[in-house]
Design a protein around this motif. Structure first.
Motif, PDB file in Angstrom:
ATOM      1  N   THR A   6       0.817  -1.195  -0.041  1.00  0.00           N
ATOM      2  CA  THR A   6      -0.006   0.025   0.073  1.00  0.00           C
ATOM      3  C   THR A   6       0.975   1.177  -0.131  1.00  0.00           C
ATOM      4  O   THR A   6       1.786   1.221   0.725  1.00  0.00           O
ATOM      5  CB  THR A   6      -0.874   0.078   1.453  1.00  0.00           C
ATOM      6  OG1 THR A   6      -1.685  -1.130   1.223  1.00  0.00           O
ATOM      7  CG2 THR A   6      -1.974   1.208   1.018  1.00  0.00           C
ATOM      8  N   PRO A   7       0.455   2.265  -0.888  1.00  0.00           N
ATOM      9  CA  PRO A   7       1.477   3.652  -0.509  1.00  0.00           C
ATOM     10  C   PRO A   7       1.538   4.131   0.718  1.00  0.00           C
ATOM     11  O   PRO A   7       0.460   4.037   1.398  1.00  0.00           O
ATOM     12  CB  PRO A   7       0.517   4.559  -1.839  1.00  0.00           C
ATOM     13  CG  PRO A   7      -0.049   3.467  -2.735  1.00  0.00           C
ATOM     14  CD  PRO A   7      -0.478   2.047  -1.839  1.00  0.00           C
ATOM     15  N   PRO A  14       6.639  16.372  -1.236  1.00  0.00           N
ATOM     16  CA  PRO A  14       8.019  16.278  -1.517  1.00  0.00           C
ATOM     17  C   PRO A  14       8.717  17.302  -2.467  1.00  0.00           C
ATOM     18  O   PRO A  14       7.654  17.697  -3.310  1.00  0.00           O
ATOM     19  CB  PRO A  14       8.165  14.783  -2.099  1.00  0.00           C
ATOM     20  CG  PRO A  14       6.908  14.132  -1.528  1.00  0.00           C
ATOM     21  CD  PRO A  14       5.832  15.301  -1.309  1.00  0.00           C
ATOM     22  N   GLU A  15       9.691  17.650  -2.292  1.00  0.00           N
ATOM     23  CA  GLU A  15      10.363  18.877  -3.054  1.00  0.00           C
ATOM     24  C   GLU A  15      10.549  18.186  -4.398  1.00  0.00           C
ATOM     25  O   GLU A  15      10.921  16.891  -4.806  1.00  0.00           O
ATOM     26  CB  GLU A  15      11.810  19.093  -2.626  1.00  0.00           C
ATOM     27  CG  GLU A  15      12.478  20.256  -3.345  1.00  0.00           C
ATOM     28  CD  GLU A  15      13.756  20.655  -2.703  1.00  0.00           C
ATOM     29  OE1 GLU A  15      14.389  21.692  -3.250  1.00  0.00           O
ATOM     30  OE2 GLU A  15      14.082  20.060  -1.617  1.00  0.00           O
ATOM     31  N   GLY A  16      10.187  18.909  -5.527  1.00  0.00           N
ATOM     32  CA  GLY A  16      10.228  18.257  -6.907  1.00  0.00           C
ATOM     33  C   GLY A  16       8.780  17.692  -7.203  1.00  0.00           C
ATOM     34  O   GLY A  16       8.645  17.485  -8.536  1.00  0.00           O
ATOM     35  N   ALA A  17       7.943  17.478  -6.492  1.00  0.00           N
ATOM     36  CA  ALA A  17       6.550  16.720  -6.614  1.00  0.00           C
ATOM     37  C   ALA A  17       5.584  17.754  -6.860  1.00  0.00           C
ATOM     38  O   ALA A  17       4.237  17.363  -7.120  1.00  0.00           O
ATOM     39  CB  ALA A  17       6.258  15.842  -5.640  1.00  0.00           C
ATOM     40  N   LEU A  60       2.617   8.055  -1.494  1.00  0.00           N
ATOM     41  CA  LEU A  60       3.713   7.987  -2.135  1.00  0.00           C
ATOM     42  C   LEU A  60       3.849   6.310  -2.690  1.00  0.00           C
ATOM     43  O   LEU A  60       3.866   5.448  -1.727  1.00  0.00           O
ATOM     44  CB  LEU A  60       5.161   8.186  -1.704  1.00  0.00           C
ATOM     45  CG  LEU A  60       5.150   9.754  -0.962  1.00  0.00           C
ATOM     46  CD1 LEU A  60       6.513   9.942  -0.411  1.00  0.00           C
ATOM     47  CD2 LEU A  60       4.746  10.650  -2.382  1.00  0.00           C
ATOM     48  N   ASP A  61       4.066   6.066  -3.943  1.00  0.00           N
ATOM     49  CA  ASP A  61       4.436   4.673  -4.357  1.00  0.00           C
ATOM     50  C   ASP A  61       5.515   4.205  -4.073  1.00  0.00           C
ATOM     51  O   ASP A  61       6.520   5.110  -3.556  1.00  0.00           O
ATOM     52  CB  ASP A  61       3.854   4.517  -5.710  1.00  0.00           C
ATOM     53  CG  ASP A  61       4.869   5.113  -6.782  1.00  0.00           C
ATOM     54  OD1 ASP A  61       5.574   5.472  -6.232  1.00  0.00           O
ATOM     55  OD2 ASP A  61       4.277   4.841  -8.096  1.00  0.00           O
ATOM     56  N   ASP A  62       6.029   3.051  -4.307  1.00  0.00           N
ATOM     57  CA  ASP A  62       7.476   2.668  -4.003  1.00  0.00           C
ATOM     58  C   ASP A  62       8.651   3.342  -4.847  1.00  0.00           C
ATOM     59  O   ASP A  62       9.882   3.267  -4.620  1.00  0.00           O
ATOM     60  CB  ASP A  62       7.584   0.960  -4.249  1.00  0.00           C
ATOM     61  CG  ASP A  62       7.270   0.565  -5.564  1.00  0.00           C
ATOM     62  OD1 ASP A  62       6.893   1.345  -6.538  1.00  0.00           O
ATOM     63  OD2 ASP A  62       7.266  -0.614  -5.826  1.00  0.00           O
ATOM     64  N   VAL A  66       3.820  10.724  -6.470  1.00  0.00           N
ATOM     65  CA  VAL A  66       2.769  10.973  -5.647  1.00  0.00           C
ATOM     66  C   VAL A  66       1.371  10.229  -6.413  1.00  0.00           C
ATOM     67  O   VAL A  66       1.116  10.616  -7.380  1.00  0.00           O
ATOM     68  CB  VAL A  66       2.426  12.467  -5.578  1.00  0.00           C
ATOM     69  CG1 VAL A  66       1.149  12.819  -4.911  1.00  0.00           C
ATOM     70  CG2 VAL A  66       3.643  13.137  -4.854  1.00  0.00           C
ATOM     71  N   VAL A  67       0.714   9.412  -5.395  1.00  0.00           N
ATOM     72  CA  VAL A  67      -0.506   9.018  -6.240  1.00  0.00           C
ATOM     73  C   VAL A  67      -1.769   9.444  -5.411  1.00  0.00           C
ATOM     74  O   VAL A  67      -2.730   8.791  -5.896  1.00  0.00           O
ATOM     75  CB  VAL A  67      -0.297   7.234  -5.947  1.00  0.00           C
ATOM     76  CG1 VAL A  67       0.708   7.034  -6.970  1.00  0.00           C
ATOM     77  CG2 VAL A  67      -0.207   6.907  -4.708  1.00  0.00           C
ATOM     78  N   GLY A  68      -1.736  10.334  -4.274  1.00  0.00           N
ATOM     79  CA  GLY A  68      -2.705  10.731  -3.617  1.00  0.00           C
ATOM     80  C   GLY A  68      -2.234  11.921  -2.844  1.00  0.00           C
ATOM     81  O   GLY A  68      -1.026  11.962  -2.596  1.00  0.00           O
ATOM     82  N   VAL A  69      -3.155  12.990  -2.716  1.00  0.00           N
ATOM     83  CA  VAL A  69      -2.661  13.870  -1.894  1.00  0.00           C
ATOM     84  C   VAL A  69      -4.084  14.485  -1.243  1.00  0.00           C
ATOM     85  O   VAL A  69      -5.173  14.327  -1.671  1.00  0.00           O
ATOM     86  CB  VAL A  69      -2.176  15.115  -2.951  1.00  0.00           C
ATOM     87  CG1 VAL A  69      -3.199  15.711  -4.019  1.00  0.00           C
ATOM     88  CG2 VAL A  69      -1.917  16.315  -2.038  1.00  0.00           C
TER      89      VAL A  69
END
Length: 209
Positions: A6-7, A14-17, A60-62, A66-69
């Motif tokens: 699970t993420p 995160p910086e850059g996201a 966050l995924d592996d 970013v997969v959710g916010v």
């Protein structure tokens, strides 16, 4: 990701996201935001440039994507930033002033002892995996850590799945505001305000940081 695939939740953007988050927000709320910040490319760029990175929780995924916010408004700062000057600078006075008026209609400021959640979204490929619930638990944990007594959010009438998710997590409708004048412009004609009390059990959230 966590051990079960699970993420994992992460406090902050995160910086850059920033562009990933802006794209997710626009995918979820583009109809509502488009009248104020469109066209889409310009709106996404504006969001990415003016995020308050400390006012969001990400999943966050592996690979660290970013997969959710979930964004929130607390102590005078929200995830979506940008001043009136920023809007006028980008769109010009003639087009900027009406956009500021529309953004004002969407603004939700917290009352004393309250955290306002101002948006939650999950990437299409990851929906149905419990990420929305994970983010809501972290939102409740942030509220508890900041001695808030409740979490507040608004959900529009064309998003019943989100409303059902919130109800499963203890949110209850306290007020319905009918806005038929916004149906053509922003795609919704009413919004429910929902509250959820914060309890000591909320401390710690859903998993390690």
């Amino acid at each position: 990701m966590s051990d079960n695939g699970t993420p994992r939740p992460h406090r902050g953007i995160p910086e850059g996201a920033e562009r990933q988050v802006a794209a997710l927000y626009w995918e979820a709320f583009g109809r509502k935001l488009g009248s104020a910040l469109g066209p889409p490319a310009k709106g996404r760029a504006f969001l990415a440039a003016h995020l308050h990175r400390d006012r969001g929780i990400t999943a966050l995924d592996d690979a660290g994507r970013v997969v959710g916010v979930a964004g929130y408004h607390l102590a005078g700062r929200a995830l979506m930033g940008g001043s009136a000057r920023d809007v006028l600078s980008l769109y010009g006075p003639l087009r900027g002033v009406p956009r500021l008026a529309l953004l004002g209609l969407l603004a939700r400021r917290p009352a004393e002892g309250e955290l306002v959640m101002d948006g939650i979204c999950v990437a299409a490929a990851h929906r149905g995996a419990g990420i929305g619930s994970l983010l809501l638990r972290e939102i409740a944990a942030v509220a508890a850590e900041n001695s808030c007594s409740r979490v507040r959010l608004d959900v529009i009438d064309v998003n019943p799945r989100a409303k059902a998710l919130y109800e499963r997590h203890g949110f209850r409708v306290t007020r319905t505001q009918h806005t038929p004048f916004l149906r053509t412009l922003m795609g919704f004609g009413a919004a429910d305000t929902m509250h959820r009390p914060v309890t000591p059990d909320d401390l710690g959230g859903g998993s390690p940081r």
